[in-house]
Design a protein around this motif. Structure first.
Motif, PDB file in Angstrom:
ATOM      1  N   LEU A 176       0.849  -1.182   0.000  1.00  0.00           N
ATOM      2  CA  LEU A 176       0.000   0.000   0.000  1.00  0.00           C
ATOM      3  C   LEU A 176       0.887   1.236   0.000  1.00  0.00           C
ATOM      4  O   LEU A 176       2.081   1.145   0.257  1.00  0.00           O
ATOM      5  CB  LEU A 176      -0.949  -0.008   1.188  1.00  0.00           C
ATOM      6  N   MET A 225      -4.472   1.820  -1.092  1.00  0.00           N
ATOM      7  CA  MET A 225      -4.100   0.411  -1.092  1.00  0.00           C
ATOM      8  C   MET A 225      -3.444   0.021  -2.412  1.00  0.00           C
ATOM      9  O   MET A 225      -3.757   0.569  -3.467  1.00  0.00           O
ATOM     10  CB  MET A 225      -5.340  -0.464  -0.869  1.00  0.00           C
ATOM     11  N   VAL A 271      -2.811  -5.974  -3.101  1.00  0.00           N
ATOM     12  CA  VAL A 271      -2.576  -6.884  -1.991  1.00  0.00           C
ATOM     13  C   VAL A 271      -2.527  -8.319  -2.527  1.00  0.00           C
ATOM     14  O   VAL A 271      -3.404  -8.740  -3.287  1.00  0.00           O
ATOM     15  CB  VAL A 271      -3.677  -6.754  -0.927  1.00  0.00           C
ATOM     16  N   TRP A 324      -8.364  -4.677  -4.356  1.00  0.00           N
ATOM     17  CA  TRP A 324      -8.012  -3.560  -3.484  1.00  0.00           C
ATOM     18  C   TRP A 324      -7.103  -2.535  -4.161  1.00  0.00           C
ATOM     19  O   TRP A 324      -6.933  -1.426  -3.647  1.00  0.00           O
ATOM     20  CB  TRP A 324      -7.329  -4.086  -2.226  1.00  0.00           C
ATOM     21  N   LYS A 336       1.164  -0.045   6.803  1.00  0.00           N
ATOM     22  CA  LYS A 336       1.283  -1.487   6.725  1.00  0.00           C
ATOM     23  C   LYS A 336       1.228  -2.079   8.129  1.00  0.00           C
ATOM     24  O   LYS A 336       1.729  -1.491   9.087  1.00  0.00           O
ATOM     25  CB  LYS A 336       2.607  -1.830   6.040  1.00  0.00           C
ATOM     26  N   GLY A 358       1.470   3.055   4.623  1.00  0.00           N
ATOM     27  CA  GLY A 358       0.356   3.973   4.455  1.00  0.00           C
ATOM     28  C   GLY A 358       0.559   5.290   5.144  1.00  0.00           C
ATOM     29  O   GLY A 358       1.549   5.513   5.740  1.00  0.00           O
TER      30      GLY A 358
END
Length: 524
Positions: free
Chosen positions: A160, A167, A170, A176, A197, A239
Motif C-alpha cells: 500500500l 491500497m 494486496v 483492493w 502497513k 500507508g
C-alpha cells in the motif's frame, strides 16, 4: 514514541514554536510515567528556561493534559512539585485489518488499551464491506462520554502507499488496488485517519513497549531444507495520514470526535493544544527552584543553552502553533504525520507554524533520543510477523523505514529455496510459502527455523540488533519460535554478540494507535 529518563532533546524558546515545546514536554512526562518530573528537570533536559517550562505547564494543566504527581523528597529546600501526564485526557483508536480478522482498540495517551473489539473479517469481500466493518468496530470501541479522539490508525496488509493512503495490489486480493482507504474512512468517521502497513505499525510500537531481551546463546541448527506446498501470502507496504475534516454527507458521527486538540480546527492529527486560560499548577518559588507559573518570558528572550536565539525546531519536531511558517530542514524528511497532506506545506518533521512571522529550523542533526524509546534504540531492529502471511517492519536509526516507494518490509518474499514451491506472489521458494507450509503440517519447530534463516539474512544485511516476533502463529507457540529463531542467529551471526530475540509486547492494533499518538508527542 516513549522517551526514557536520560532525555536530552533540545527545546527552542520561541512563541512560534509553542506546539513543538509542548509536545517535547508532554513526551518527557509520558516517559516518566505516574511518578512525574519536576520543572527544573524538564528545563534541564530540554534547554528551556524554568520560566518557559512553568508557563507551558500552566497551559497544559488548563487543558487537562498535565496534573501534579506529588512532591519530591526535599534536598534542603522546599520540596519540588512533580508533574505527570494525564493519560485519560485524550484517546486514539487503532485498527488491525487482517485477511480474516479485524481488531480495534482505543488507547489513552500512555498507550494503555481502555477498550477493544475483535471479530471475523473477509478481506476478500472487497473495500465496501471492509469499510463498513471498520466503521462499526470504531463505534464499538468509542465512548460517547469519553475524552476527545486524536484520530484513527489503520494497519492493513500491503502493499500500500503510506503517503497517499491508497491500497496497492494486496497479494491474493487484486480488487483492493488503488482504493483510497484513508480518504474514504476519514469521510465516514469525521476523524483524521492514518494508514500504514500492519508490520510497520507493530515495528513502531514494540521498542517502546518491549523490555530488553537477553542475547541469543543457543547452539545453531543445520541449514534450511527444501519444503512443500504453497500457502497464503502477505505482502506488506506502508500507508499515511491526512487531515480529517468534519463528517461528510453519509458519514458516521464517532463518539469522542468532538473538540479534540487535534481534530477539527485545522491542527494536524495529534498536534498539541496550546491555548486557553491558565490555571496554575503548583509553583516552586524556593531559591534555585522553578519560577512561578505565569512569569512568561518575553517573546524570543529565552534562547536554549547552546543554541542561537530564534533558531527553529529540531528536525522531527511537532507542529508550531504561532508565529509563521517554520522552514523545513534540508534533505528528505520522514513520512508525513496524520493531518499533513503528503507533498504540501512544510516538510515532514519540521512542523507547521500557524500565524505571522517565520522561524527557520536548524540544519544540523536533531537532538539525541532518550533511552528506552523507539527512536533511542541504536542501530536497527526488526519486527517479524507470522499470521496469515509473513512480513517485517524495520526500524533503522529509530525511525520506521518504509522505503522510497512504501514497499520495504516484504520479508516473506525473499527466496530461500531456488525452484522451491510456488508462492502466491509469483516467485518460488519464498520464505513465506516455506514457513506457512511447515505451520500447516504442524511442524512449528521447522517454521521457526525457516523464520530464523530469513531473519539471519536481515541481520547480515542491516546489522540488526534486536529481533521482535509477533502474530497469531507466534502467539500459539512463543517459546518454540523465540528459541528457533535465536538458535539460527547464534549459528549464523558473524559478529558477536548475536542480536537479542524477544516477543513483541504489543499487538498490531496497538501499534496503529501508537502511530496516531506519535504527532501529539512530537514524533513523525
Amino acid at each position: 514514541m516513549n522517551r526514557g529518563s536520560g532525555e536530552t532533546r533540545g527545546g527552542v524558546n520561541l512563541p512560534a514554536l509553542r506546539g513543538y515545546n509542548e509536545a517535547l514536554l508532554l513526551d518527557l512526562l509520558r516517559g516518566a510515567g505516574p511518578s512525574g518530573l519536576g520543572r527544573a528537570e524538564l528545563a534541564a533536559r530540554t534547554g528551556l528556561t524554568p520560566q518557559a517550562v512553568s508557563k507551558i505547564m500552566v497551559r497544559l494543566g488548563a487543558e487537562g493534559l498535565v496534573a501534579e504527581a506529588g512532591r519530591a523528597a526535599s534536598t534542603g529546600g522546599k520540596p519540588r512539585t512533580l508533574l505527570r501526564l494525564v493519560p485519560g485526557a485524550r484517546h486514539a483508536v487503532g485498527v488491525h485489518l487482517d485477511r480474516d480478522e479485524l481488531r480495534a482498540v482505543r488507547v489513552d495517551l500512555a498507550g494503555a488499551v481502555v477498550s477493544e473489539s475483535a471479530g471475523p473479517l473477509d478481506f476478500g469481500a472487497g473495500p465496501d464491506a471492509v469499510v463498513e466493518a471498520v466503521v462499526r468496530a470504531v463505534l464499538r470501541v468509542c465512548d460517547p462520554a469519553g475524552p476527545p479522539l486524536l484520530g484513527v490508525g489503520v494497519a492493513a496488509p500491503g502493499p500500500l502507499d503510506h503517503r497517499a493512503g491508497v491500497m496497492g495490489r494486496v497479494t491474493g486480493f487484486p480488487r483492493w488496488e488503488g482504493f483510497p482507504l484513508r480518504e474514504v474512512l476519514e469521510g465516514r468517521l469525521g476523524l483524521p485517519v492514518l494508514l500504514d502497513k500492519d508490520t510497520n505499525a507493530a515495528a513502531a510500537a514494540v521498542p517502546r513497549a518491549t523490555p530488553p531481551a537477553a542475547p541469543a546463546t543457543a547452539p545453531g541448527p543445520p541449514p534450511v531444507p527444501g519444503p512443500a506446498p504453497a500457502a497464503a501470502a502477505s505482502g506488506p507496504a506502508p500507508g499515511s495520514p491526512v487531515p480529517g475534516s468534519g463528517p461528510a454527507p453519509g458519514s458516521v458521527s464517532v463518539p469522542g470526535s468532538g473538540s479534540a486538540s487535534a481534530a477539527g480546527s485545522g491542527s494536524a492529527p495529534g498536534s498539541v493544544p496550546g491555548s486557553g486560560s491558565a490555571s496554575a499548577l503548583g509553583s516552586d518559588p524556593a531559591p534555585g527552584s522553578d519560577p512561578a507559573p505565569g512569569s512568561d518570558p518575553a517573546p524570543g528572550s529565552d534562547p536554549a543553552p547552546g543554541s542561537a536565539a530564534g533558531s527553529g525546531p529540531a528536525p522531527g519536531s511537532g507542529s508550531a502553533k504561532a508565529g509563521g511558517s517554520a522552514a523545513a530542514p534540508s534533505g528528505p524528511g520522514p513520512d508525513p504525520t496524520p493531518g499533513s497532506a503528503a507533498g504540501s506545506g512544510p516538510a515532514p518533521g519540521s512542523g507547521s507554524a500557524k500565524a505571522g512571522g517565520s522561524a527557520t529550523a536548524p540544519s544540523g542533526p536533531g537532538p539525541d533520543p532518550a533511552p528506552g524509546s523507539a527512536a533511542s534504540a541504536p542501530g536497527a531492529s526488526v519486527y517479524l510477523h507470522v499470521g496469515t502471511g509473513l512480513g517485517a517492519g524495520l526500524c533503522l536509526n529509530g525511525e520506521v523505514y518504509r522505503g522510497a516507494r512504501s514497499a520495504a518490509g516484504e520479508f516473506g518474499h525473499q527466496v530461500l529455496q531456488l525452484d522451491g514451491p510456488p508462492c502466491r506472489c509469483g516467485a518460488r521458494g519464498c520464505a513465506e510459502v516455506l514457513c506457512l507450509a511447515a505451520v500447516a503440517r504442524g511442524d512449528l519447530a521447522e517454521a521457526a527455523r525457516i523464520l530464523g534463516e530469513g531473519a539471519a539474512n536481515l541481520v547480515a544485511l542491516l546489522d540488526v540488533e534486536r529481533v521482535f516476533l509477533g502474530g497469531r502463529v507466534v502467539a500459539a507457540a512463543p517459546e518454540v519460535f523465540v528459541a528457533g529463531v535465536r538458535a539460527v542467529l547464534v549459528a549464523r551471526v558473524l559478529t558477536q554478540p548475536p542480536p537479542t530475540v524477544a516477543l513483541a509486547a504489543t499487538g498490531v492494533a496497538e501499534g496503529a494507535a501508537e502511530l496516531t499518538l506519535a504527532p501529539f508527542f512530537g514524533r513523525a
